[in-house]
Scaffold this active site. Structure first.
Site: not given
Ligand SMILES: *Cc1c(COP(=O)(O)O)cnc(C)c1O
Length: 442
Positions: A141, A251, A279
Site C-alpha cells: 500500500y 516506501d 507516520k
Molecule cells: C500509511 C501508508 C501510506 C499512506 O500514508 P497516509 O499518511 O495515510 O497518506 C503510504 N505508504 C505506506 C507504506 C503506508 O503504510
C-alpha cells in the site's frame, strides 16, 4: 451519549461513518469503538473503557499516546502560531535529523501525508528518468493516489470495488484500477509484480526495461499483514534497477523509525534512490516527506523543474511533534534494542498462546511491529497473505476487544508497539490472547 448513537450520527454525515475506510469495522463486524483519549499504551473509549492499544494510530505513534515531550512541543508550537507559509528553523532541524538517520538521504522535502510523499516521489522518478512506467508489488500500500491504487493492500484490498482483471505477471501492460474514478491511463502506467518474486520484476524489465522509471516497494511489507523480504529480494531490486537505469523507491512510511533508527534501508543494508516517509516522523500529526540523493532532490521546484508544493507543508505543529518524537528516540540509548526485545517476547508469547489453544497462527516480528496470520506458514506474498482465515481473525479481534485489547479491525494490518508497551502491558496482551485464540479456533 452512547456509542451506538454516535455511530448513527456518524453514518448519516460521513461516508461509512468514518474518515478512513478500515476504521469502520466492516471486515470484523460490529460497531467501531470511539476513542476519547489515550495515554502511553492505552486508549479509553467514550464510555470510559480502557484498552491496550496495538494500533497506535496505524503505526504513527512509537512513544505511545500523549507522550509528555510531544504534548509539550505541540503546545509550545501552537502557542507561537499554527502556520505561517514562511520557512521556520524547526523544518531545517527535522530535515537534518532525517538526513542524518537515513543512509541514502541527503535532502528532504516535507509534505503532509504518506500519500503525498509517494505521489511526489513517483513524479520525481519519472522526471529524473524521462520514463513512464512504475513497478509496484501486489499487496503493498502506497497511499491513495491514482497510480498506486492498483492491487493495493490495507483497506484498499477490502473496500475498493474494481481491480477485476487478473494480472498476468510477465505480460500485463495495463491492469484495471482498484477503484472507480481511477482512469485506466493512470492505472495503466503501473506494472504489477508479486512481492518476493524477483522473477516477475526481471520479466517486466526484460520487456519494458527502457520505459520503467522506478520500482516502488515497502522494504518490509506491512499492509498485507507483515511480510518480510526474502534474503536477496531487496538486493535484487537494487541490482535490477541500477542495471536498467531505473530508480528504486523505498516506501518507508511504516518502516521508517520503526524497524530501527536508520529504517529498513539501514537494517537490511540496501540503499534506495528515493525514500518516502510519514507516520512516525510526524509524531501523530499529519506529515510526510520524500527524500534522497542530492542530485535527484535538486530536481524539485524551486531548485529544479519538478513542481510540488503545499500550503501547510512543514507545518510548525506537525514538525514540532515529529522533531520531539525523533529526538526522544535518538536520546535514549538502546531504545530500538529494547523495542525489539519486547516485540520478540510478545511474538513468542502469542505463538505459545496460539499453540496451547490449538489455533493455526503464524507470527512475524521485525523491530517494533508484528504480523499475525491465521495460517500455518508466515505469508510471503499477497496471495498467501489473503489465504489467512479472515473469519478466525474477526473472532479473535472481538475476543481481544472484549478482554480490553485493541487490534486493527482487519486481518491484513500489523500490530504496532510503542516504547510505552512494557513487559507488564505485553503480558496483558499475551494473557488476553490465550483465551481469544481459543475463541477464534472454536
Ligand atoms: C500509511 C501508508 C501510506 C499512506 O500514508 P497516509 O499518511 O495515510 O497518506 C503510504 N505508504 C505506506 C507504506 C503506508 O503504510
Amino acid at each position: 451519549m452512547e456509542t451506538p448513537q454516535w455511530w448513527e450520527r456518524a453514518r448519516r454525515v460521513m461516508p461509512g461513518g468514518v474518515n478512513s475506510p478500515v476504521r469502520a469495522f466492516r471486515a470484523v463486524g460490529g460497531t467501531p469503538v470511539f476513542a476519547a483519549r489515550g495515554e502511553g499504551p492505552y486508549v479509553w473509549d467514550v464510555s470510559g473503557r480502557r484498552y491496550v492499544d496495538l494500533v497506535q494510530s496505524w503505526g504513527a505513534l512509537i512513544l505511545g499516546h500523549a507522550h509528555p515531550a510531544v504534548v509539550e512541543a505541540v503546545q509550545r508550537a501552537a502557542a507561537s502560531g499554527t502556520s505561517f507559509g514562511m520557512p521556520t528553523t524547526a523544518e531545517v532541524e527535522l530535515a537534518e535529523l532525517i538526513a542524518s538517520a537515513l543512509p541514502s538521504v541527503e535532502m528532504v522535502r516535507l509534505v503532509n501525508s504518506g500519500t503525498e510523499a509517494v505521489m511526489s516521489a513517483v513524479r520525481l522518478s519519472r522526471a529524473a528518468t524521462g520514463r513512464r512506467y512504475v513497478v509496484k508489488f501486489e499487496g503493498c500500500y502506497h497511499g491513495h493516489s491514482d497510480a498506486m491504487l492498483v492491487k493495493a493492500g490495507s483497506g484498499a484490498a477490502l473496500y475498493s470495488a474494481g481491480g477485476g482483471a487478473a494480472p498476468t505477471w510477465a505480460g500485463a501492460t495495463s491492469v484495471s484500477p482498484a477503484s472507480p474514478g481511477v482512469s485506466p491511463g493512470a492505472a495503466g502506467e503501473t506494472l504489477l509484480a508479486r512481492y518476493n518474486h524477483l522473477e516477475d520484476v526481471e520479466a517486466l524489465f526484460s520487456r519494458w526495461g527502457q520505459e520503467i522509471a522506478a520500482v516502488i516497494v515497502e522494504p518490509v511489507a506491512a499492509n498485507m499483514g507483515v511480510v518480510l523480504p526474502k534474503p536477496g529480494f531487496l538486493e535484487g531490486l537494487r541490482a535490477i534497477t541500477r542495471r536498467n537505469g531505473s530508480l528504486l523507491i523505498f516506501d518507508e512510511v511504516i518502516t521508517g523509525f520503526r524497524v530501527g533508527w536508520s529504517g529498513a534501508q539501514g537494517r537490511f543494508g540496501v540503499q534506495p534512490d528515493l525514500t518516502c516517509l510519514g507516520k512516525i516522523m510526524g509524531g501523530g500529526l499529519p506529515a510526510g516527506a520524500y527524500a534522497g540523493r542530492r542530485e535527484l532532490m535538486e530536481l524539485v521546484a524551486p531548485q529544479g523543474p519538478v513542481y510540488q508544493a503545499g500550503t501547510l507543508s512543514g507545518n510548525p505543529i506537525a514538525v514540532a511533534a515529529g522533531l520531539a518524537t525523533l529526538r526522544e528516540l535518538q536520546r535514549e540509548e538502546g531504545i530500538y534494542e529494547c523495542l525489539e526485545a519486547r516485540a520478540r517476547r510478545l511474538a513468542d508469547g502469542l505463538r505459545q498462546a496460539a499453540k496451547e489453544a490449538g489455533a493455526c497462527v503464524s507470527v512475524v516480528q521485525v523491530g517494533a511491529m508484528l504480523g499475525l496470520s491465521f495460517r500455518a506458514q508466515a505469508p510471503q506474498d499477497f496471495t498467501e497473505a489473503q489465504e489467512g482465515d479472515a473469519g478466525a481473525y474477526a473472532r479473535f479481534f472481538h475476543a481481544m476487544l472484549e478482554r480490553g485489547v485493541h487490534l486493527a479491525p482487519a486481518m491484513l494490518e500489523a500490530i504496532f508497539l510503542s516504547t510505552a508497551h512494557d513487559e507488564r502491558v505485553t503480558g496483558e496482551v499475551t494473557e488476553a490472547a490465550r483465551a481469544a485464540f481459543a475463541a477464534a479456533a472454536g
